[in-house]
Design a protein around this motif. Structure first.
Motif: not given
Length: 326
Positions: A38-63
């Motif tokens: 994940e990359h978390f990036q603040y937008l502007g100097r106030i640092k209350n607005v941000a965008f996040l972009t990322g990737f998740k992978l989950d490989n498993q065996s399930i009964d």
């Protein structure tokens, strides 16, 4: 043994790619595989607005279960790429919007009466809210944690083969129309005195469709952890029950008799299949379960040994956790 034995690794860097940012990669390698970047990036100097972009992978065996009886097993490969925009006035609360692309693949590892083989993809756009005032990560004594999401799932593209008792079903009875989804997970902790802490958890999951798809339903069971569409329930192993509408309430008491030693009791009730047609893997619509856990907090995470029971399955089962969940 739901996840098996794994080794977790994490690398986090601030301002690695751009100023006012945080970049993170986490790996869990072993009997199952989990990856999160994940990359978390603040937008502007106030640092209350941000965008996040990322990737998740989950490989498993399930009964796989049918009416609480083990009925086979399958491998689930799940991956997600997402982009979120959020506003967070402080480090306790965040609200935002986002869109994700998801890929889910199923392959039987132990044949069951009903099984699927293949993959499907979809897009998901959502609104979310997160709130966290817990005073510590492990065994908090006070605070509230909430995570909720309202989403639209659309543009599902299946390449699935469906089997009943080894016979291919054509056309498939699985429905891949667009649908809306709501999820809620809230936990509360309150210190009664130096030794006792009360805790509770309320979970809900609802797919707004009159043609629910078992592959998009919520998977009920497990005391800890988080995987795709999970609703935790003390008394059942992970994914014991599958349903498109679920509400679960858990109440618990934690006792700390000595430093780093804990005893936890849990009781929970669950209502399912209340909003959509019943296509779940159990005929019961109301479930009750209980667990008793002995835990020790080590430098590398908690060691938990649990015994649990559900009035509907009528089985006493064990549950073991060691280390930091991914």
């Amino acid at each position: 043994r739901f996840r098996g034995i794994n080794v977790n690794l994490n690398i986090t860097s601030r301002d690695f790619l751009l100023p006012n940012s945080r970049s993170m990669v986490s790996l869990s390698l072993g009997e199952s595989i989990q990856v999160e970047a994940e990359h978390f990036q603040y937008l502007g100097r106030i640092k209350n607005v941000a965008f996040l972009t990322g990737f998740k992978l989950d490989n498993q065996s399930i009964d796989a279960y049918n009416n609480f009886k083990l009925n086979g097993a399958y491998k689930q490969n799940y991956s997600q790429a997402y982009l979120n925009f959020q506003n967070s006035g402080n480090n306790k609360i965040a609200a935002g919007i986002g869109t994700a692309f998801e890929y889910i693949r199923y392959s039987p590892s132990i044949n069951a009466f009903s099984e699927v083989k293949g993959r499907f993809t979809n897009f998901k756009s959502y609104l979310y809210l997160k709130y966290n005032t817990l005073n510590q990560i492990f065994y908090p004594t006070k605070g509230l944690k909430i995570s909720t999401e309202l989403a639209q799932v659309y543009n599902q593209k299946p390449k699935i083969k469906q089997y009943e008792n080894g016979v291919l079903i054509e056309p498939s009875t699985l429905n891949f129309d667009n649908f809306a989804r709501f999820t809620f997970d809230g936990s509360l902790f309150a210190e009664l005195n130096k030794r006792f802490t009360f805790f509770s958890e309320l979970q809900a999951g609802l797919n707004f469709t009159n043609k629910p798809n078992v592959l998009n339903n919520f998977q009920i069971g497990g005391i800890n952890g988080s995987f795709r569409n999970q609703i935790r329930f003390a008394g059942l192993q992970e994914a014991t029950i599958n349903s498109s509408s679920v509400t679960a309430l858990q109440l618990g008491l934690r006792y700390n008799p000595a430093n780093n030693l804990f005893i936890l009791g849990r009781i929970n009730g669950l209502v399912k299949d209340f909003a959509t047609r019943n296509n779940s893997t159990s005929k019961a619509t109301f479930l009750t379960g209980y667990s008793l856990t002995f835990a020790y907090k080590t430098p590398i995470g908690p060691l938990e040994l649990s015994a649990m029971y559900s009035d509907q399955s009528k089985k006493i089962q064990s549950y073991i956790l060691f280390g930091i969940p991914f």
